[in-house]
Design an enzyme around this catalytic site. Sequence first.
Site, PDB file in Angstrom:
ATOM      1  N   GLU A  28      14.422   8.614   1.088  1.00 15.10           N
ATOM      2  CA  GLU A  28      14.027   7.565   2.030  1.00 15.10           C
ATOM      3  C   GLU A  28      15.176   7.099   2.921  1.00 15.10           C
ATOM      4  OE1 GLU A  28      10.988   4.810   0.578  1.00 15.10           O
ATOM      5  OE2 GLU A  28      11.847   3.277   1.867  1.00 15.10           O
ATOM      6  N   LYS A  88       1.507  13.062   0.850  1.00 16.49           N
ATOM      7  CA  LYS A  88       2.689  12.478   0.203  1.00 16.49           C
ATOM      8  C   LYS A  88       3.769  13.537   0.006  1.00 16.49           C
ATOM      9  CE  LYS A  88       4.797   9.318  -2.667  1.00 16.49           C
ATOM     10  NZ  LYS A  88       4.704   8.158  -3.530  1.00 16.49           N
ATOM     11  N   HIS A  91      -1.840  -4.093  -7.137  1.00 12.14           N
ATOM     12  CA  HIS A  91      -0.922  -3.570  -6.114  1.00 12.14           C
ATOM     13  C   HIS A  91      -1.696  -3.097  -4.873  1.00 12.14           C
ATOM     14  CE1 HIS A  91       2.531  -1.546  -4.362  1.00 12.14           C
ATOM     15  NE2 HIS A  91       1.816  -0.446  -4.263  1.00 12.14           N
ATOM     16  N   LYS A 102       9.759   8.131  -7.201  1.00 11.37           N
ATOM     17  CA  LYS A 102      10.238   6.738  -7.214  1.00 11.37           C
ATOM     18  C   LYS A 102       9.888   6.138  -8.564  1.00 11.37           C
ATOM     19  CE  LYS A 102      10.354   5.175  -2.456  1.00 11.37           C
ATOM     20  NZ  LYS A 102       9.775   4.241  -1.469  1.00 11.37           N
ATOM     21  N   ARG A 162      21.616   9.627 -19.253  1.00 14.62           N
ATOM     22  CA  ARG A 162      21.784   9.958 -17.821  1.00 14.62           C
ATOM     23  C   ARG A 162      20.729  10.928 -17.289  1.00 14.62           C
ATOM     24  NH1 ARG A 162      27.242  10.036 -19.463  1.00 14.62           N
ATOM     25  NH2 ARG A 162      28.178   8.010 -19.021  1.00 14.62           N
ATOM     26  N   HIS A 219       3.425  -2.633   2.747  1.00 13.75           N
ATOM     27  CA  HIS A 219       3.989  -2.943   1.429  1.00 13.75           C
ATOM     28  C   HIS A 219       4.916  -4.159   1.435  1.00 13.75           C
ATOM     29  CE1 HIS A 219       2.136   0.781   0.309  1.00 13.75           C
ATOM     30  NE2 HIS A 219       2.689   0.822  -0.887  1.00 13.75           N
ATOM     31  N   GLU A 271      -4.253   2.955  -0.983  1.00 12.78           N
ATOM     32  CA  GLU A 271      -3.154   3.885  -0.687  1.00 12.78           C
ATOM     33  C   GLU A 271      -3.694   5.142   0.002  1.00 12.78           C
ATOM     34  OE1 GLU A 271      -0.085   2.945  -1.012  1.00 12.78           O
ATOM     35  OE2 GLU A 271       0.240   1.776  -2.839  1.00 12.78           O
ATOM     36  N   ARG A 299      10.362   8.808   5.103  1.00  7.14           N
ATOM     37  CA  ARG A 299       9.625   8.414   3.896  1.00  7.14           C
ATOM     38  C   ARG A 299       9.208   6.945   3.938  1.00  7.14           C
ATOM     39  NH1 ARG A 299      10.485   9.952  -2.481  1.00  7.14           N
ATOM     40  NH2 ARG A 299       8.850   8.567  -3.223  1.00  7.14           N
ATOM     41  N   HIS A 318       4.171  -6.666  -1.165  1.00  6.43           N
ATOM     42  CA  HIS A 318       5.108  -7.014  -2.242  1.00  6.43           C
ATOM     43  C   HIS A 318       5.355  -8.519  -2.268  1.00  6.43           C
ATOM     44  CE1 HIS A 318       6.984  -2.698  -2.532  1.00  6.43           C
ATOM     45  NE2 HIS A 318       5.775  -2.770  -3.018  1.00  6.43           N
ATOM     46  N   ASN A 327       5.469   3.058   3.204  1.00  9.10           N
ATOM     47  CA  ASN A 327       5.470   1.637   2.840  1.00  9.10           C
ATOM     48  C   ASN A 327       4.672   0.765   3.797  1.00  9.10           C
ATOM     49  OD1 ASN A 327       7.161   1.792   0.533  1.00  9.10           O
ATOM     50  ND2 ASN A 327       8.876   2.195   1.914  1.00  9.10           N
TER      51      ASN A 327
HETATM   52  P1  NAD Z   1      -1.688   0.153 -13.552  1.00  6.47           P
HETATM   53  O1  NAD Z   1      -0.747   1.159 -13.993  1.00  6.47           O
HETATM   54  O2  NAD Z   1      -1.449  -1.265 -13.960  1.00  6.47           O
HETATM   55  O3  NAD Z   1      -3.149   0.575 -14.027  1.00  6.47           O
HETATM   56  C1  NAD Z   1      -4.223  -0.243 -13.708  1.00  6.47           C
HETATM   57  C2  NAD Z   1      -5.058  -0.638 -14.944  1.00  6.47           C
HETATM   58  O4  NAD Z   1      -5.909   0.429 -15.291  1.00  6.47           O
HETATM   59  C3  NAD Z   1      -4.242  -0.954 -16.172  1.00  6.47           C
HETATM   60  O5  NAD Z   1      -4.874  -2.001 -16.870  1.00  6.47           O
HETATM   61  C4  NAD Z   1      -4.322   0.336 -16.965  1.00  6.47           C
HETATM   62  O6  NAD Z   1      -4.119   0.153 -18.337  1.00  6.47           O
HETATM   63  C5  NAD Z   1      -5.729   0.761 -16.675  1.00  6.47           C
HETATM   64  N1  NAD Z   1      -5.975   2.186 -16.744  1.00  6.47           N
HETATM   65  C6  NAD Z   1      -5.147   3.179 -16.356  1.00  6.47           C
HETATM   66  N2  NAD Z   1      -5.784   4.344 -16.450  1.00  6.47           N
HETATM   67  C7  NAD Z   1      -7.014   4.096 -16.918  1.00  6.47           C
HETATM   68  C8  NAD Z   1      -8.137   4.903 -17.211  1.00  6.47           C
HETATM   69  N3  NAD Z   1      -8.127   6.210 -16.970  1.00  6.47           N
HETATM   70  N4  NAD Z   1      -9.252   4.323 -17.697  1.00  6.47           N
HETATM   71  C9  NAD Z   1      -9.291   2.984 -17.876  1.00  6.47           C
HETATM   72  N5  NAD Z   1      -8.274   2.159 -17.613  1.00  6.47           N
HETATM   73  C10 NAD Z   1      -7.141   2.720 -17.128  1.00  6.47           C
HETATM   74  O7  NAD Z   1      -1.832   0.112 -11.969  1.00  6.47           O
HETATM   75  P2  NAD Z   1      -1.824   1.253 -10.854  1.00  6.47           P
HETATM   76  O8  NAD Z   1      -2.637   0.719  -9.759  1.00  6.47           O
HETATM   77  O9  NAD Z   1      -2.113   2.571 -11.415  1.00  6.47           O
HETATM   78  O10 NAD Z   1      -0.297   1.289 -10.389  1.00  6.47           O
HETATM   79  C11 NAD Z   1       0.303   0.185  -9.780  1.00  6.47           C
HETATM   80  C12 NAD Z   1       1.800   0.318  -9.910  1.00  6.47           C
HETATM   81  O11 NAD Z   1       2.229   1.512  -9.240  1.00  6.47           O
HETATM   82  C13 NAD Z   1       2.575  -0.809  -9.301  1.00  6.47           C
HETATM   83  O12 NAD Z   1       3.551  -1.238 -10.196  1.00  6.47           O
HETATM   84  C14 NAD Z   1       3.215  -0.196  -8.065  1.00  6.47           C
HETATM   85  O13 NAD Z   1       4.427  -0.797  -7.736  1.00  6.47           O
HETATM   86  C15 NAD Z   1       3.399   1.217  -8.502  1.00  6.47           C
HETATM   87  N6  NAD Z   1       3.481   2.170  -7.399  1.00  6.47           N
HETATM   88  C16 NAD Z   1       4.499   3.058  -7.415  1.00  6.47           C
HETATM   89  C17 NAD Z   1       4.611   4.007  -6.433  1.00  6.47           C
HETATM   90  C18 NAD Z   1       5.699   5.042  -6.502  1.00  6.47           C
HETATM   91  O14 NAD Z   1       5.882   5.779  -5.538  1.00  6.47           O
HETATM   92  N7  NAD Z   1       6.406   5.140  -7.600  1.00  6.47           N
HETATM   93  C19 NAD Z   1       3.672   4.057  -5.390  1.00  6.47           C
HETATM   94  C20 NAD Z   1       2.620   3.144  -5.405  1.00  6.47           C
HETATM   95  C21 NAD Z   1       2.531   2.199  -6.421  1.00  6.47           C
HETATM   96  N1  GLY Z   2       5.035   4.691  -2.415  1.00  3.36           N
HETATM   97  C1  GLY Z   2       6.110   4.870  -1.508  1.00  3.36           C
HETATM   98  C2  GLY Z   2       6.919   6.086  -1.743  1.00  3.36           C
HETATM   99  O1  GLY Z   2       6.727   6.824  -2.666  1.00  3.36           O
HETATM  100  O2  GLY Z   2       7.832   6.324  -0.999  1.00  3.36           O
END
Ligand code: NAD
Ligand code: GLY
Length: 366
Positions: free
Chosen positions: A241, A231, A269, A147, A125, A252, A189, A245, A256, A249
């Site tokens: 949200e 942010k 993404h 998130k 939990r 998005h 972003e 917040r 999505h 999006n």
């Molecule tokens: P990712 O995590 O897939 O990373 C992108 C690629 O880069 C991967 O192949 C990874 O292994 C590689 N990589 C990472 N760091 C590296 C480094 N320093 N050197 C070399 N390679 C590296 O993609 P992302 O763009 O970081 O994240 C996308 C994800 O984030 C999506 O799933 C999206 O839904 C999520 N997201 C979440 C939020 C949130 O608020 N939680 C906000 C925006 C996006």
């Molecule tokens: N990426 C959208 C949020 O964190 O609310």
Amino acid sequence: MKISIEKMKELRVELKENSYPIYIGSGLLQQKQILLKHIKSKQVLVVTNTTIAPLYLDKLIKSLIDFQVEVIELPDGEQYKKLEYISKIFDCLLEKKFSRNATLVALGGGVIGDMGGFAAACYQRGIPFIQIPTTVLAQVDSSVGGKTGVNHPLGKNMIGAFYQPQCVIADMDVLDTLDDRQLIAGIAEVIKYGLIRDLDFFEWLEKNMSLLLARDKQALAYVIERSCINKAEVVAEDEFETGIRAILNLGHTFGHAIETGTGYGQYLHGEAVSIGMGYAADLSKRMGWLSELDVTRILALLKLAGLPVEPPADMSVEQFLDFMSVDKKNVDGNIRLILLKSIGEATLPINVEQKQLEQTLTNYAG
Ligand code: NAD
Ligand code: GLY
């Protein structure tokens, strides 16, 4: 150039008892004292992936010398951001008999951060966790705000929890190994913050995009800091949200739909969000809020960054509508979208008439 810890920036996400710092700087992975300050347990599980581990795991482990460290390396890719792999994290925590005070450290991009955070939120939990974001996207957005979650074949990020980390450690040095496509995807972003609430930042990006693309350290540091400030302010106002917040999006819901519709992985993404922001700009013009010139300016900045703006050739309007109808902003089955009143000012989620949405989906060409 070696930047000392004295030059490190420290921001704060203000969430009462869940408040935490964001550290931004160079060489932070080697700064043992940051981890020591935020880890209150002996047991530490590092969640990372098979791409990042060979690059940065050793450095991190050296900084975790005082702890009992276990590591789980997940396969790399958005297509693995699903419950099956969360279960593998639980297996590891249970096999190693990790207790409720153990700390989970997520070392990776947004995929690892979202998954690590979700596993931490659920295990017994909730156990403490730390975000060490390694992509631009993760440093400017996903690691901040709590998130967490995974995708479902029928909808992106549809399973998850709000769960705040103990701290975020954004070491800019790790961006050196990030390829250009990933760097650019993160910039989507960044542009989003300018569009939704920070006109000055949008204008700065128009003038300085070439520095950013050339990975100028000062420009990168500025962009990470200003994005995190944006942010953190939004999240502090509305952690769960229920209102403002949702502006984070912008683009998005379209994005999505593209990610889900193309099977996770074809578009990054950030790329899908970029196309989505193009759709949102087009629809905002149809609502009478943006001018033709505003839309041209938005698309020009996205293109200047090297981001895609054209819709995917193989997705129909019906597919878009179908995937957009599975979105966390929707209420009573109605699609709700974030649009732009002007560059620098977003709307709250609004119900859009199906006819108007269809016009954008049919006519927007990027
Ligand atoms: P990712 O995590 O897939 O990373 C992108 C690629 O880069 C991967 O192949 C990874 O292994 C590689 N990589 C990472 N760091 C590296 C480094 N320093 N050197 C070399 N390679 C590296 O993609 P992302 O763009 O970081 O994240 C996308 C994800 O984030 C999506 O799933 C999206 O839904 C999520 N997201 C979440 C939020 C949130 O608020 N939680 C906000 C925006 C996006
Ligand atoms: N990426 C959208 C949020 O964190 O609310």
